[in-house]
Design a protein around this motif. Structure first.
Motif, PDB file in Angstrom:
ATOM      1  N   MET A 157       0.833  -1.200   0.000  1.00 25.39           N
ATOM      2  CA  MET A 157       0.000   0.000   0.000  1.00 25.39           C
ATOM      3  C   MET A 157       0.868   1.251   0.000  1.00 25.39           C
ATOM      4  O   MET A 157       0.596   2.226  -0.712  1.00 25.39           O
TER       5      MET A 157
ATOM      6  N   ARG B 197       2.313   1.769  -3.375  1.00 22.85           N
ATOM      7  CA  ARG B 197       1.312   2.365  -4.256  1.00 22.85           C
ATOM      8  C   ARG B 197       1.254   3.877  -4.038  1.00 22.85           C
ATOM      9  O   ARG B 197       1.105   4.653  -4.983  1.00 22.85           O
TER      10      ARG B 197
ATOM     11  N   ALA C  31       4.241   5.303  -5.768  1.00 26.11           N
ATOM     12  CA  ALA C  31       4.056   5.267  -7.222  1.00 26.11           C
ATOM     13  C   ALA C  31       3.145   6.388  -7.700  1.00 26.11           C
ATOM     14  O   ALA C  31       3.447   7.074  -8.691  1.00 26.11           O
ATOM     15  N   ILE C  32       2.031   6.598  -7.006  1.00 25.17           N
ATOM     16  CA  ILE C  32       1.094   7.624  -7.478  1.00 25.17           C
ATOM     17  C   ILE C  32       1.670   9.022  -7.268  1.00 25.17           C
ATOM     18  O   ILE C  32       1.409   9.943  -8.060  1.00 25.17           O
TER      19      ILE C  32
ATOM     20  N   LEU D  20       3.611   0.540 -10.397  1.00 23.21           N
ATOM     21  CA  LEU D  20       2.263   0.005 -10.197  1.00 23.21           C
ATOM     22  C   LEU D  20       2.081  -1.321 -10.929  1.00 23.21           C
ATOM     23  O   LEU D  20       1.438  -2.248 -10.426  1.00 23.21           O
TER      24      LEU D  20
ATOM     25  N   ILE E 138       3.805  -3.994  -8.863  1.00 24.63           N
ATOM     26  CA  ILE E 138       2.996  -4.319  -7.688  1.00 24.63           C
ATOM     27  C   ILE E 138       1.806  -5.197  -8.078  1.00 24.63           C
ATOM     28  O   ILE E 138       1.444  -6.144  -7.363  1.00 24.63           O
ATOM     29  N   SER E 139       1.174  -4.903  -9.218  1.00 27.51           N
ATOM     30  CA  SER E 139       0.022  -5.693  -9.665  1.00 27.51           C
ATOM     31  C   SER E 139       0.413  -7.135  -9.921  1.00 27.51           C
ATOM     32  O   SER E 139      -0.310  -8.066  -9.541  1.00 27.51           O
TER      33      SER E 139
ATOM     34  N   HIS F  82      -3.751  -2.245 -17.873  1.00 25.55           N
ATOM     35  CA  HIS F  82      -4.090  -3.050 -16.704  1.00 25.55           C
ATOM     36  C   HIS F  82      -5.223  -4.031 -17.002  1.00 25.55           C
ATOM     37  O   HIS F  82      -5.191  -5.178 -16.546  1.00 25.55           O
TER      38      HIS F  82
ATOM     39  N   GLY G 213      -1.872   5.656  -0.613  1.00 24.64           N
ATOM     40  CA  GLY G 213      -1.930   4.411  -1.384  1.00 24.64           C
ATOM     41  C   GLY G 213      -3.342   3.913  -1.582  1.00 24.64           C
ATOM     42  O   GLY G 213      -3.713   3.477  -2.677  1.00 24.64           O
TER      43      GLY G 213
ATOM     44  N   SER H 238      -5.131   5.958  -4.139  1.00 24.81           N
ATOM     45  CA  SER H 238      -4.292   6.188  -5.323  1.00 24.81           C
ATOM     46  C   SER H 238      -5.085   6.133  -6.634  1.00 24.81           C
ATOM     47  O   SER H 238      -4.769   6.862  -7.584  1.00 24.81           O
ATOM     48  N   TYR H 239      -6.101   5.292  -6.711  1.00 25.68           N
ATOM     49  CA  TYR H 239      -6.884   5.225  -7.947  1.00 25.68           C
ATOM     50  C   TYR H 239      -7.639   6.525  -8.169  1.00 25.68           C
ATOM     51  O   TYR H 239      -7.676   7.059  -9.285  1.00 25.68           O
TER      52      TYR H 239
ATOM     53  N   TYR I 102      -5.206   9.079  -9.251  1.00 27.58           N
ATOM     54  CA  TYR I 102      -4.843   8.879 -10.656  1.00 27.58           C
ATOM     55  C   TYR I 102      -5.925   9.430 -11.579  1.00 27.58           C
ATOM     56  O   TYR I 102      -5.615  10.043 -12.613  1.00 27.58           O
TER      57      TYR I 102
END
Length: 429
Positions: A47, A50, A53-54, A96, A99-100, A198, A342, A345-346, A349
């Motif tokens: 988390m 993430r 990353a963001i 990201l 991580i996925s 993704h 985290g 983060s979506y 984004y």
């Protein structure tokens, strides 16, 4: 949370209780940062990564807009160099992706290779409910705003591209095919290319990961995994060198990041990591140095295969170092503030680019007379403040309720242990 304490003792209490089901802290797991608990499979380090990353994505886009609105010709050579190195939002996307891949491998390992045929369909349904409704709202709101006002964003390279019709672009963006069909980023939301990759990964990767896990765990499986990584690296470098633009921004080009994450997860699960942990604890700067090297390697240069291989190595060091306890790197990743970034983060984004497009232009216009790095500092302060304020509002009002809906799409037979699996993999987007 007050809502979580309300019981259905009267008709008037039904609304707060209903709201608590969607907005209470316990409605979605993982919002509070805390140390790892191997018994529950809780991995807050992912988390935190993430969140890192963001922030790289947001800061990269912020610096790009400072450079465009300020004027590249107004920068001296060393200032251009720093912008080229630091204004690389793709670096955050690569992290990201890694991580996925890691999270998907952990998820499939925990599920014990269930042969239930409906499991893949359930996972796809959950992922659809997780990402599509908020994405639709962003695209629809942007389309309505542009259509009603006639506004054309300045300083953008992607808006004046194919297709000519914004409605057509909107429709193909909704089905995650814009880049493959038109060889351009989605006009209404250029970072949507990441979501398209993704979705491609989730449709293809789940089957590849399941096939890989059918091989008996051990040295032979890891050897096959390494050979596949080499193959994916070669295919990716060829796609980046000779492929169309749609191919260069497809899962074909980014598969090494996903697969390297999965391979590291498989290695960590089935190999004694005590010696590695002790070594990384002694060399405590590994995580920070890996992150710095990844950012530096983000700007395109030289041979694509060499750069790609270097990025994968840096990502592996970052992820592995993040799980070494009692280090500054690990403690930073499990901090509460980074966990909150985290988790949201979506949402960050989805809304950050529109906010930065407006805020950074205003700051540059009004403070252009300042030295460039003072101007950058002002843009970072106002840009990040606006992005975080709007993003967390979007998270609580839009994304979070759909996260609860997606969690409820799971079979009712899942136990509390499965809930801990959700906690570490549900945010793998």
């Amino acid at each position: 949370m007050v809502f979580a304490r309300v019981h259905q003792t009267a008709e008037g209490d039904l609304l707060p209780q209903k709201l608590a089901e969607y907005y209470g802290v316990g409605a979605v797991p993982g919002f509070e940062g805390r140390a790892s608990d191997p018994r529950r499979g809780h991995l807050p380090e992912l988390m935190g990564l993430r969140g890192v990353a963001i922030l790289i994505v947001v800061c990269g886009h912020l610096l790009q807009r400072v450079e465009r609105f300020y004027g590249e010709t107004s920068l001296v050579a060393w200032e251009k160099f720093l912008f080229n190195v630091l204004a690389t939002p793709f670096t955050g996307c690569r992290l990201l992706f890694f991580i996925s891949g890691y999270a998907l491998m952990i998820s499939l390992q925990d599920k014990g290779q269930s042969s239930h045929r409906s499991s893949a369909a359930i996972e796809i349904k959950k992922r659809f409910l997780r990402i599509w409704p908020p994405y639709f709202m962003v695209l629809a709101a942007t389309l309505l705003f542009l259509s009603a006002t006639g506004y054309k964003p300045s300083g953008t390279y992607q808006f004046e591209s194919k297709p000519d019709s914004l409605v057509v672009s909107f429709l193909f963006s909704l089905v995650f095919l814009h880049d493959l069909i038109f060889d351009t980023f989605p006009r209404l939301f250029p970072p949507g290319w990441y979501l398209e990759v993704h979705v491609q990964f989730f449709l293809v990767g789940a089957w590849v990961w399941r096939w890989y896990l059918k091989i008996r765990a051990g040295a032979a499986r890891l050897s096959i995994g390494v050979m596949l990584l080499i193959l994916f690296l070669l295919v990716s470098s060829l796609a980046m060198e000779y492929g169309s633009r749609g191919i260069r921004y497809s899962v074909i080009a980014f598969m090494p990041y996903f697969w390297a994450g999965a391979l590291l997860a498989d290695f960590r699960i089935h190999r004694d990591g005590d010696q590695i942990d002790r070594a990384l604890r002694r060399v405590w700067l590994v995580g920070w140095l890996g992150l710095a090297a990844l950012i530096i390697l983000g700007a395109p240069f030289g041979d694509a295969l060499v750069q790609l291989s270097g990025q994968v190595i840096c990502l592996g060091l970052i992820i592995r170092a993040s799980f070494v306890g009692r280090t500054n790197f690990q403690r930073a990743l499990v901090s509460r503030w980074l966990a909150k970034v985290g988790v949201a983060s979506y949402s960050i984004y989805l809304v950050h680019l529109q906010i930065l497009q407006v805020v950074i232009e205003l700051v540059v216009i009004n403070f252009r007379q300042f030295p460039v790095f003072m101007l950058v500092a002002l843009c970072v302060f106002w840009g990040l403040s606006a992005v975080m304020a709007v993003s967390f509002l979007f998270y609580w009002l839009v994304e979070r309720p759909w996260m609860v809906v997606a969690l409820r799409a799971s079979p009712s037979s899942e136990t509390s242990d499965a809930g801990s699996r959700k906690e570490k993999t549900f945010f793998a987007l």
